[in-house]
Design an enzyme around this catalytic site. Structure first.
Site, PDB file in Angstrom:
ATOM      1  N   ASP A   1      44.934  -7.628 -24.270  1.00  0.00           N
ATOM      2  CA  ASP A   1      45.265  -8.811 -25.050  1.00  0.00           C
ATOM      3  C   ASP A   1      45.738  -8.391 -26.439  1.00  0.00           C
ATOM      4  OD1 ASP A   1      42.991  -8.009 -26.367  1.00  0.00           O
ATOM      5  OD2 ASP A   1      41.821  -9.802 -25.911  1.00  0.00           O
TER       6      ASP A   1
ATOM      7  N   LYS B   1      47.103  -9.179 -17.472  1.00  0.00           N
ATOM      8  CA  LYS B   1      45.949  -9.383 -18.342  1.00  0.00           C
ATOM      9  C   LYS B   1      44.906 -10.267 -17.659  1.00  0.00           C
ATOM     10  CE  LYS B   1      46.022 -12.348 -21.776  1.00  0.00           C
ATOM     11  NZ  LYS B   1      46.315 -12.996 -23.066  1.00  0.00           N
TER      12      LYS B   1
END
Length: 211
Positions: free
Chosen positions: A139, A121
């Site tokens: 996310d 991420k």
């Protein structure tokens, strides 16, 4: 409508709804985004933006932060939660940038992943926002919304969600698309309350799968 067609329609509608969507972490140098994204784990971006002001006031450069002790860093970043582990990762990361990359953030996904505290991420966020490369940031907002919208089905693991989205999201749209999902997830397609479907620009095409 295929998943790819649905994805393209969602992208276009979110563009109109959030034309100026961007990363909500404040930074003016790549290494600062690297620090902020580590601090943002289990913490709001708004709090991170406040905390880093004090951090950069005391340690304004990669070298300064690399030379700081973990305890000094932890004292400042403690309000973000998980203070010791975050301070330890930031310290180790800055040392690597100083010693191996001349204080610069590497423009390579695998090298980013090798940095302490950097996962997919975070690496995708850096690649997309700093270097303008294709990126998909999975996310919590992204994972929740793409499941609800029907772009993926019952997949919660970030890496698997990312893999599925790469199949249907044009590479050049990925980074901005994910930023717009964050905006939409905070305002309309919320997690802690019932989504505000009556105000949603996607209400007629969303699969409305509540997850």
């Amino acid at each position: 409508m295929t998943k790819k067609q649905l994805a393209l329609e969602i992208i276009e509608r979110l563009k109109k709804e959030y034309p100026d969507a961007a990363c909500s972490l404040d930074y003016d140098e790549a290494w600062k985004l690297l620090v902020s994204v580590r601090l943002a784990a289990q913490c709001t971006d708004a709090r991170v933006n406040v905390v880093v002001e004090g951090l950069y006031e005391k340690f304004p450069t990669v070298n300064a932060l690399a030379e700081a002790s973990v305890a000094e860093i932890e004292e400042i970043v403690r309000p973000c939660g998980l203070g010791h582990s975050k301070a330890r990762d930031i310290s180790a990361c800055m040392k690597i940038l100083r010693d191996e990359y001349n204080g610069m953030v590497p423009e390579d996904f695998d090298k980013l992943l090798a940095l302490p505290g950097v996962g997919r991420k975070s690496a995708n966020l850096i690649m997309g926002d700093v270097f303008g490369k294709p990126a998909i940031v999975t996310d919590t907002h992204c994972i929740r919304l793409v499941n609800r919208m029907g772009l993926v089905k019952g997949i919660k693991e970030p890496g698997k969600v990312e893999k599925e989205l790469w199949k249907i999201i044009p590479p050049e749209e990925g980074s901005d698309f994910c930023h717009r999902l964050v905006y939409h997830g905070r305002v309309i397609c919320t997690a802690r309350t019932k989504p505000y479907c009556d105000r949603c620009c996607l209400q007629d095409i969303c699969k409305k799968t509540w997850v």
